[in-house]
Design an enzyme around this catalytic site. Structure first.
Site, PDB file in Angstrom:
ATOM      1  N   ASP A   1      45.535  43.103  45.177  1.00 17.00           N
ATOM      2  CA  ASP A   1      45.245  41.697  44.852  1.00 17.00           C
ATOM      3  C   ASP A   1      45.493  41.383  43.382  1.00 17.00           C
ATOM      4  OD1 ASP A   1      44.274  41.597  47.425  1.00 17.00           O
ATOM      5  OD2 ASP A   1      42.166  41.536  46.822  1.00 17.00           O
ATOM      6  N   HIS A   2      45.206  42.388  42.540  1.00 12.09           N
ATOM      7  CA  HIS A   2      45.261  42.136  41.095  1.00 12.09           C
ATOM      8  C   HIS A   2      46.688  41.864  40.622  1.00 12.09           C
ATOM      9  CE1 HIS A   2      41.115  43.492  41.213  1.00 12.09           C
ATOM     10  NE2 HIS A   2      41.571  44.425  42.020  1.00 12.09           N
TER      11      HIS A   2
ATOM     12  N   ARG B   1      50.798  32.236  36.717  1.00 12.32           N
ATOM     13  CA  ARG B   1      51.952  31.392  36.383  1.00 12.32           C
ATOM     14  C   ARG B   1      52.512  30.653  37.598  1.00 12.32           C
ATOM     15  NH1 ARG B   1      54.893  32.000  31.535  1.00 12.32           N
ATOM     16  NH2 ARG B   1      53.328  32.275  29.933  1.00 12.32           N
TER      17      ARG B   1
ATOM     18  N   ARG C   1      42.080  35.383  50.720  1.00 13.32           N
ATOM     19  CA  ARG C   1      40.933  34.498  50.526  1.00 13.32           C
ATOM     20  C   ARG C   1      41.227  33.110  51.083  1.00 13.32           C
ATOM     21  NH1 ARG C   1      36.819  35.136  46.716  1.00 13.32           N
ATOM     22  NH2 ARG C   1      36.660  37.264  45.958  1.00 13.32           N
TER      23      ARG C   1
ATOM     24  N   HIS D   1      44.894  34.491  45.177  1.00 11.76           N
ATOM     25  CA  HIS D   1      45.856  35.528  44.760  1.00 11.76           C
ATOM     26  C   HIS D   1      46.838  35.864  45.882  1.00 11.76           C
ATOM     27  CE1 HIS D   1      42.573  37.879  46.404  1.00 11.76           C
ATOM     28  NE2 HIS D   1      41.872  37.922  45.287  1.00 11.76           N
TER      29      HIS D   1
ATOM     30  N   GLU E   1      41.103  42.713  53.735  1.00 15.82           N
ATOM     31  CA  GLU E   1      39.747  42.258  53.426  1.00 15.82           C
ATOM     32  C   GLU E   1      39.682  40.787  53.764  1.00 15.82           C
ATOM     33  OE1 GLU E   1      38.564  42.800  49.419  1.00 15.82           O
ATOM     34  OE2 GLU E   1      38.950  44.933  49.452  1.00 15.82           O
TER      35      GLU E   1
ATOM     36  N   THR F   1      35.251  38.362  41.533  1.00 18.35           N
ATOM     37  CA  THR F   1      35.614  39.352  42.563  1.00 18.35           C
ATOM     38  C   THR F   1      34.449  39.404  43.545  1.00 18.35           C
ATOM     39  OG1 THR F   1      36.195  41.673  42.969  1.00 18.35           O
ATOM     40  CG2 THR F   1      34.717  41.270  41.128  1.00 18.35           C
ATOM     41  N   THR F   2      34.616  40.141  44.654  1.00 18.67           N
ATOM     42  CA  THR F   2      33.526  40.225  45.636  1.00 18.67           C
ATOM     43  C   THR F   2      32.286  40.775  44.930  1.00 18.67           C
ATOM     44  OG1 THR F   2      35.267  40.851  47.176  1.00 18.67           O
ATOM     45  CG2 THR F   2      33.010  41.019  47.976  1.00 18.67           C
TER      46      THR F   2
ATOM     47  N   GLU G   1      32.009  50.117  54.514  1.00 15.47           N
ATOM     48  CA  GLU G   1      32.443  50.469  53.161  1.00 15.47           C
ATOM     49  C   GLU G   1      31.239  50.253  52.255  1.00 15.47           C
ATOM     50  OE1 GLU G   1      36.114  48.751  51.734  1.00 15.47           O
ATOM     51  OE2 GLU G   1      35.517  49.011  49.648  1.00 15.47           O
TER      52      GLU G   1
ATOM     53  N   HIS H   1      34.623  49.592  45.078  1.00 17.63           N
ATOM     54  CA  HIS H   1      34.289  48.537  44.110  1.00 17.63           C
ATOM     55  C   HIS H   1      33.850  49.141  42.782  1.00 17.63           C
ATOM     56  CE1 HIS H   1      33.411  44.610  42.520  1.00 17.63           C
ATOM     57  NE2 HIS H   1      33.976  44.114  43.601  1.00 17.63           N
TER      58      HIS H   1
ATOM     59  N   HIS I   1      41.199  47.368  40.605  1.00 14.60           N
ATOM     60  CA  HIS I   1      41.338  46.948  39.208  1.00 14.60           C
ATOM     61  C   HIS I   1      41.747  48.072  38.268  1.00 14.60           C
ATOM     62  CE1 HIS I   1      40.670  44.373  35.732  1.00 14.60           C
ATOM     63  NE2 HIS I   1      40.156  45.453  35.162  1.00 14.60           N
TER      64      HIS I   1
HETATM   65  N1  PXP Z   1      36.480  47.130  48.248  1.00 14.00           N
HETATM   66  C1  PXP Z   1      36.219  45.808  48.459  1.00 14.00           C
HETATM   67  C2  PXP Z   1      35.592  45.416  49.744  1.00 14.00           C
HETATM   68  C3  PXP Z   1      36.536  44.850  47.484  1.00 14.00           C
HETATM   69  O1  PXP Z   1      36.266  43.560  47.699  1.00 14.00           O
HETATM   70  C4  PXP Z   1      37.173  45.267  46.301  1.00 14.00           C
HETATM   71  C5  PXP Z   1      37.575  44.260  45.274  1.00 14.00           C
HETATM   72  O2  PXP Z   1      38.588  43.465  45.739  1.00 14.00           O
HETATM   73  C6  PXP Z   1      37.454  46.633  46.141  1.00 14.00           C
HETATM   74  C7  PXP Z   1      37.072  47.547  47.120  1.00 14.00           C
HETATM   75  C8  PXP Z   1      38.144  47.170  44.926  1.00 14.00           C
HETATM   76  O3  PXP Z   1      37.348  46.927  43.814  1.00 14.00           O
HETATM   77  P1  PXP Z   1      37.943  47.214  42.352  1.00 14.00           P
HETATM   78  O4  PXP Z   1      39.030  46.207  42.138  1.00 14.00           O
HETATM   79  O5  PXP Z   1      36.760  47.013  41.478  1.00 14.00           O
HETATM   80  O6  PXP Z   1      38.457  48.607  42.367  1.00 14.00           O
END
Ligand code: PXP
Length: 241
Positions: free
Chosen positions: A9-10, A18, A45, A50, A70, A100-101, A151, A191, A214
């Protein structure tokens, strides 16, 4: 040994800053695979901030490893998942204001809604995972709602300050891992995991998958995504020895 899901996603976030075509998260998925990713994770989302619908279709066509979507419980998104049929979906709470979540899904507090969606997704042959806080009530509710996997949200551990907080957060994760396995669930984690904090969690026996975004993408800016993924995979492998 746990497998590594790379959250792309990042990369899409940078593209959308942009509103252009680069960097392409679909390219990121291919690079992550070349670095050894076992799974590609993305979050479609409702606000499409994103990942875009176009990405979802291309990822489904091109990703060769496990594809993990997700998603929230919104009807529109559930319908998309049923059409796309990723290998796995991870149900997460979604709040339009969050960066973020933030927390885990409250499965216990919305059993009817959650279990209805879980049944439809499972009937379509999709592995259905609940992103939940390390909380015994949510683990039990996830099993009762028909999830095949959970998870465990590792954010509290990632944000822990000082040794006591850290030890407490790790103990919660360990207890949740073992409660999840006892309940017959596949257990994932994710996460806030980074190159610096992943080892104690990856050393716990029983996790099937870690989803990390991330930290990997941040490192990729300097070393390239293929190398960043390979380094994270190495840490997970070494911790499991
Ligand atoms: N797992 C879930 C369910 C998430 O929502 C996220 C963030 O999008 C991640 C893992 C990954 O988290 P991070 O980007 O902090 O590694």
């Amino acid at each position: 040994m746990a497998s590594l899901g790379v959250n792309i996603d990042h990369v899409a976030t940078v593209r959308q800053a942009r509103q252009t075509v680069e960097p392409d998260p679909v390219w990121a998925a291919a690079e992550a695979e070349l670095g050894g990713a076992d799974c590609i994770t993305f979050h479609l989302r409702q606000d499409r901030r994103h990942i875009l619908d176009r990405d979802v279709h291309l990822l489904k066509q091109t990703v060769q490893v496990k594809l993990n979507m997700e998603m929230s419980l919104a009807d529109e998104i559930v319908e998309i998942a049923l059409k796309i049929k990723p290998d796995q979906v991870s149900l997460v709470p979604e709040n339009r204001q969050e960066v973020t979540t933030e927390g885990g899904l409250d499965v216990a507090g919305q059993m009817d809604r959650v279990s209805g969606a879980v049944k439809r997704l499972r009937d379509a042959g999709i592995i259905v995972s609940a992103f939940i806080d390390p909380d015994p009530a949510q683990i039990k509710a996830s099993r009762d709602a028909g999830f095949g996997a959970i998870e465990i949200h590792t954010g509290k551990y990632a944000n822990a300050k000082g040794e006591d907080e850290l030890a407490e957060a790790l103990a919660e994760i360990r207890a949740s891992l073992s409660a999840g396995l006892d309940a017959g669930l596949i257990v994932h984690g994710g996460h806030g995991l980074t190159y610096r904090n992943v080892t104690p969690v990856a050393a716990m026996e029983g996790f099937s998958e870690f989803n990390i975004g991330h930290s990997i993408i941040a490192r990729a800016v300097f070393v390239g995504l293929r190398e960043a993924v390979a380094e994270m995979k190495r840490l997970i492998q070494e911790a499991a020895k």
